[in-house]
Design a protein around this motif. Structure first.
Motif, short mmCIF file in Angstrom:
data_model
loop_
_atom_site.label_atom_id
_atom_site.label_comp_id
_atom_site.label_asym_id
_atom_site.label_seq_id
_atom_site.Cartn_x
_atom_site.Cartn_y
_atom_site.Cartn_z
N UNK A 55 0.80 -1.22 0.00
CA UNK A 55 0.00 0.00 0.00
C UNK A 55 0.84 1.28 0.00
N UNK A 56 2.15 1.15 -0.14
CA UNK A 56 3.00 2.34 -0.28
C UNK A 56 2.98 2.75 -1.75
N UNK A 57 2.57 3.99 -2.07
CA UNK A 57 2.51 4.41 -3.48
C UNK A 57 3.88 4.45 -4.13
N UNK A 58 3.89 4.26 -5.44
CA UNK A 58 5.15 4.26 -6.19
C UNK A 58 5.96 5.53 -5.95
N UNK A 59 5.28 6.68 -6.01
CA UNK A 59 6.04 7.93 -5.90
C UNK A 59 6.78 8.04 -4.58
N UNK A 61 7.88 5.39 -2.65
CA UNK A 61 8.99 4.43 -2.65
C UNK A 61 10.17 4.95 -3.46
N UNK A 62 9.89 5.52 -4.64
CA UNK A 62 10.97 6.06 -5.45
C UNK A 62 11.68 7.21 -4.74
N UNK A 63 10.93 8.07 -4.03
CA UNK A 63 11.55 9.18 -3.30
C UNK A 63 12.45 8.67 -2.18
N UNK A 64 12.00 7.62 -1.50
CA UNK A 64 12.82 7.02 -0.44
C UNK A 64 14.09 6.42 -1.03
N UNK A 65 13.94 5.71 -2.14
CA UNK A 65 15.11 5.11 -2.78
C UNK A 65 16.10 6.18 -3.22
N UNK A 66 15.59 7.29 -3.75
CA UNK A 66 16.47 8.37 -4.22
C UNK A 66 17.34 8.91 -3.09
N UNK A 88 15.75 7.59 -9.76
CA UNK A 88 14.66 7.35 -8.80
C UNK A 88 13.92 8.66 -8.51
N UNK A 89 14.67 9.75 -8.31
CA UNK A 89 14.03 11.04 -8.04
C UNK A 89 13.17 11.48 -9.22
N UNK A 90 13.69 11.33 -10.43
CA UNK A 90 12.92 11.71 -11.62
C UNK A 90 11.65 10.87 -11.74
N UNK A 91 11.79 9.57 -11.50
CA UNK A 91 10.64 8.69 -11.62
C UNK A 91 9.60 8.98 -10.54
N UNK A 92 10.06 9.34 -9.35
CA UNK A 92 9.14 9.69 -8.28
C UNK A 92 8.32 10.91 -8.66
N UNK A 93 9.00 11.94 -9.18
CA UNK A 93 8.28 13.16 -9.56
C UNK A 93 7.33 12.89 -10.72
N UNK A 113 4.90 13.64 2.18
CA UNK A 113 6.18 12.96 2.41
C UNK A 113 7.01 12.90 1.15
N UNK A 114 6.38 12.57 0.03
CA UNK A 114 7.10 12.46 -1.23
C UNK A 114 7.66 13.80 -1.67
N UNK A 115 6.84 14.84 -1.69
CA UNK A 115 7.29 16.15 -2.16
C UNK A 115 8.41 16.68 -1.27
N UNK A 116 8.32 16.45 0.03
CA UNK A 116 9.37 16.92 0.94
C UNK A 116 10.67 16.16 0.71
N UNK A 117 10.59 14.85 0.56
CA UNK A 117 11.80 14.07 0.28
C UNK A 117 12.45 14.49 -1.03
N UNK A 118 11.65 14.78 -2.04
CA UNK A 118 12.19 15.21 -3.33
C UNK A 118 12.81 16.60 -3.23
#
Length: 539
Positions: A55-59, A61-66, A88-93, A113-118
């Motif tokens: 249930x973790x959205x793709x965006x 997970x990609x931000x965390x990986x980045x 990963x950052x590009x794919x998250x955005x 969470x995603x926008x802040x991590x990016x």
């Protein structure tokens, strides 16, 4: 805490990028190296359960990986760690734009969470991405406010989830204060709007417990603060508030027309110093670090980095506040704007205090690393440059003891930045800025002398000194060009400016990265005696 892959988990785009064991070890790296270092976005046990459930959205997970891949030891990434990070950052955005913004879906906590991590990733990635970081931070603030995270009124959800909401907001608040350490960078969040309570102690949060803590306003009330205790992350927030005030007073040029000179008891300068003295007593800042860490560990056989991290960071911010407040360049600029005669004793006292805290900050970072604490957050680089710039001025002092201590602090700061450059692109820029200053610091030695005579600075020299105290400027500098001695490079995609954030352009796959960004920096020509002394000191 380990994790296991569940075969019932839903398929996601990120699973096609990495083998599952590599994916999960990178998540482990996030919680080991990034959680509470210094930002606190997730309740680890709940996150891992959501990951197992798919249930973790793709965006997200990609931000965390980045952000986490830079700390990975997986051979899968080889020498392409930074290539993967950017991809990963590009794919998250790309994912969050297409699934949330373009689809006009309502934002949720995952979006914040995603926008802040990016935004953290972009801010630290150098000139190619820095402009978009400032916009993304603003987006994170507004989405958090739209969700009313600053109010903290969520009693219908479990205590640990309530705390996660609070910590996400306080992490954005912290980021807002850190990136505002520069000219023309006012904070986006007003202290008066923060009506939620300060974070809980980490162990209580993990156990799903709850207790009433003070709000930021209450914690600033001298009548209440002595009757309460604060966990390490709450301490970070309280000192970050003072850092924000310090930055606005000393770095924001629009505030230079304060009617009270800094030596007046009614000035913002005096009020900030007074609040720092209060926190020094309240948080026992002079307690030996090893003893302070021991008080917050329940298992002394191993170090819990998520608990230790905020302790280390809060102390670094404490010394940084003094360094900015008493920085010879900034203080003389502030005094110049007053157009009043400065008491000589004021310069003697403030320069001595700045010198003491600059050396203490360098020593604190060194001691924390010696104890085995992780000191890997990118903002530590800014701390090292600010303290190093004060030490660089004192390296020309006539007093031998002052000069030797400054040289020692400079060596420690440069060595630390060289190590930090293995993980962060902007740390390379910070290292270049400090080394450039060391090469030219003899020209500025008058700034730290007690004399009230101030011959002033030329535009070029002033720009150089601003580059040592302005976090945004030093993180947005042009990258150093590779030399014949530099063979290690960051692979960064220099693709966008901020107004292209919502374009429909293809962001590329993981193996399509076009531009090189040097991780190494040129060695400065060591033709000054002080620079030579820095390298010879202690040999």
């Amino acid at each position: 805490m380990g994790s296991s892959h569940s075969p019932q988990r839903q398929a996601h785009n990120y699973e096609g990028c990495l083998p599952v064991p590599v994916l999960e070890s990178t998540i482990d790296a996030y919680f080991e190296h990034c959680h509470n270092q210094p930002y606190s976005f997730f309740h680890e046990a709940n996150f891992r359960q959501k990951y197992s459930d798919g249930t973790i959205p793709d965006h997200l997970l990609f931000a965390i990986l980045a952000n986490a891949v830079r700390f990975s030891t997986e051979s899968f990434f080889g020498d392409k760690i930074f290539d993967f990070a950017v991809a990963f950052a590009n794919q998250s955005w790309k994912s969050i734009v297409s699934t949330c913004f373009a689809a006009n879906q309502s934002a949720d906590l995952h979006t914040v969470q995603t926008v802040t991590l990016l935004s953290i990733f972009d801010f630290t990635a150098g000139r190619s991405r820095h402009g978009s970081a400032w916009v993304k931070i603003g987006m994170a603030v507004r989405i958090a406010q739209d969700l009313k995270l600053m109010l903290g009124q969520r009693t219908h959800i479990p205590h640990c989830v309530q705390e996660e909401h609070r910590r996400v907001f306080w992490s954005i608040y912290l980021l807002d204060r850190l990136v505002s350490c520069g000219r023309g960078r006012p904070p986006a969040i007003l202290d008066a709007s923060c009506q939620l309570q300060l974070p809980l102690d980490e162990t209580k949060w993990r156990d799903g417990l709850w207790e009433k803590t003070l709000t930021l306003e209450e914690a600033s009330d001298r009548a209440l603060v002595n009757n309460s205790t604060h966990g390490p992350f709450a301490r970070v927030i309280m000192i970050a508030q003072i850092l924000g005030r310090t930055a606005q007073y000393m770095l924001q040029e629009c505030n230079f027309r304060n009617r009270y000179p800094p030596w007046e008891a009614t000035s913002d300068f005096a009020a900030t110093e007074s609040d720092l003295l209060l926190l020094e007593t309240r948080f026992q800042m002079r307690l030996p670090l090893k003893q302070e860490i021991g008080r917050h560990l329940f298992d002394t056989d191993s170090m819990d980095q998520a608990i230790v991290g905020p302790i280390i960071f809060s102390r670094a911010l404490f010394h940084l506040c003094y360094c900015i407040l008493h920085h010879p360049f900034l203080l003389r600029k502030r005094i110049r704007s007053c157009q009043m005669s400065v008491p000589p004793s004021f310069l003697v006292r403030t320069f001595a205090s700045g010198r003491q805290h600059a050396n203490s900050l360098a020593r604190h970072i060194h001691n924390a690393r010696e104890l085995g604490c992780y000191v890997q957050a990118s903002f530590y680089g800014y701390c090292a440059v600010v303290s190093g710039s004060i030490a660089g001025l004192d390296a020309h002092a006539t007093d031998k003891e002052t000069r030797n201590e400054a040289l020692h602090s400079l060596k420690e700061s440069i060595a630390f930045l060289e190590d930090l450059s293995r993980h962060w692109a902007n740390a390379c820029l910070l290292l270049t800025a400090l080394k450039t200053f060391v090469e030219n610091s003899y020209k500025f030695r008058f700034l730290s002398e007690d004399s009230i005579v101030d011959p002033g600075l030329g535009a070029e020299d002033e720009d150089l000194l601003w580059s040592l105290v302005d976090y945004s400027t030093m993180s947005n500098a042009s990258p150093a060009q590779p030399t014949e001695h530099s063979d290690t490079h960051l692979q960064l995609n220099t693709s966008t400016s901020w107004y292209e954030l919502f374009s429909s352009a293809d962001w590329g796959d993981i193996d399509v990265l076009d531009h090189d960004f040097p991780i190494g920096v040129d060695e400065v020509e060591e033709d000054r005696s002080t620079v030579t002394a820095i390298h010879q000191y202690g040999s």
